[in-house]
Write a protein that holds these residues in place. Sequence first.
Motif, PDB file in Angstrom:
ATOM      1  N   SER A 109       0.829  -1.199   0.000  1.00  0.00           N
ATOM      2  CA  SER A 109       0.000   0.000   0.000  1.00  0.00           C
ATOM      3  C   SER A 109       0.870   1.258   0.000  1.00  0.00           C
ATOM      4  O   SER A 109       0.599   2.210  -0.740  1.00  0.00           O
ATOM      5  N   LYS A 110       1.912   1.258   0.800  1.00  0.00           N
ATOM      6  CA  LYS A 110       2.832   2.403   0.852  1.00  0.00           C
ATOM      7  C   LYS A 110       3.486   2.617  -0.514  1.00  0.00           C
ATOM      8  O   LYS A 110       3.567   3.748  -1.001  1.00  0.00           O
ATOM      9  N   GLN A 111       3.946   1.543  -1.137  1.00  0.00           N
ATOM     10  CA  GLN A 111       4.563   1.656  -2.463  1.00  0.00           C
ATOM     11  C   GLN A 111       3.566   2.180  -3.489  1.00  0.00           C
ATOM     12  O   GLN A 111       3.894   3.035  -4.319  1.00  0.00           O
ATOM     13  N   SER A 112       2.352   1.681  -3.429  1.00  0.00           N
ATOM     14  CA  SER A 112       1.307   2.122  -4.348  1.00  0.00           C
ATOM     15  C   SER A 112       1.022   3.610  -4.174  1.00  0.00           C
ATOM     16  O   SER A 112       0.885   4.345  -5.159  1.00  0.00           O
ATOM     17  N   ARG A 115       3.784   5.611  -5.765  1.00  0.00           N
ATOM     18  CA  ARG A 115       3.737   5.597  -7.232  1.00  0.00           C
ATOM     19  C   ARG A 115       2.607   6.458  -7.785  1.00  0.00           C
ATOM     20  O   ARG A 115       2.710   6.980  -8.891  1.00  0.00           O
ATOM     21  N   ARG A 116       1.533   6.586  -7.027  1.00  0.00           N
ATOM     22  CA  ARG A 116       0.375   7.357  -7.505  1.00  0.00           C
ATOM     23  C   ARG A 116       0.704   8.824  -7.739  1.00  0.00           C
ATOM     24  O   ARG A 116       0.039   9.496  -8.512  1.00  0.00           O
ATOM     25  N   GLY A 117       1.714   9.326  -7.049  1.00  0.00           N
ATOM     26  CA  GLY A 117       2.120  10.711  -7.238  1.00  0.00           C
ATOM     27  C   GLY A 117       1.216  11.721  -6.561  1.00  0.00           C
ATOM     28  O   GLY A 117       1.315  12.919  -6.824  1.00  0.00           O
ATOM     29  N   PHE A 118       0.328  11.272  -5.686  1.00  0.00           N
ATOM     30  CA  PHE A 118      -0.561  12.189  -4.981  1.00  0.00           C
ATOM     31  C   PHE A 118       0.225  13.094  -4.032  1.00  0.00           C
ATOM     32  O   PHE A 118      -0.088  14.264  -3.876  1.00  0.00           O
ATOM     33  N   PHE A 119       1.247  12.528  -3.411  1.00  0.00           N
ATOM     34  CA  PHE A 119       2.074  13.286  -2.472  1.00  0.00           C
ATOM     35  C   PHE A 119       3.284  13.854  -3.212  1.00  0.00           C
ATOM     36  O   PHE A 119       3.931  13.147  -3.982  1.00  0.00           O
ATOM     37  N   ARG A 120       3.590  15.106  -2.964  1.00  0.00           N
ATOM     38  CA  ARG A 120       4.694  15.759  -3.665  1.00  0.00           C
ATOM     39  C   ARG A 120       6.057  15.379  -3.113  1.00  0.00           C
ATOM     40  O   ARG A 120       7.059  15.523  -3.795  1.00  0.00           O
TER      41      ARG A 120
END
Length: 154
Positions: A109-112, A115-120
């Motif tokens: 979940s952390k890796q996902s 990867r999502r790029g939601f956090f800068r």
Amino acid sequence: MAYFAAGCFWGVEAAFRQVQGVRETVVGYQGGVTINPNYQDVCTGQTQHAEVVKVVFDPNVVSYEDLLNVFWQSHDPTTLNRQGPDIGTQYRSAIFYRDEEQKAIAEASKQSQGRRGFFRRPIVTEISPALDFYPAEEYHQQYLEKRGLATCHI
């Protein structure tokens, strides 16, 4: 059961109490070295404990993955030892896993999320074994609910 640290436990607990399938929440302290700490001890930063919410849930209604999604949405996992105006190791972002299955799901979940790029910025969430959990004092339990509040200042 699942254990999450995402800043001040009052707001984190309130977020999880809204989730269908969550049967019980208990705020407390985990991840430190002091046996049976109290709030004043934890606030010194010397106990190394985090403010944590223990979540008792029905896996037939809500999955561990769903709880992780609530966790990621309820705080900023990119700030080290801080959430909003609250600063200190007790406010760190952490997932305390109970078994290897929870560990694997949390790490994926952390890796996902990364990867999502939601956090800068990079996610700094700690993923550690759930060792001793110490319930916080009664006045901290369901603190916001007892006061008719929906959320914290964050």
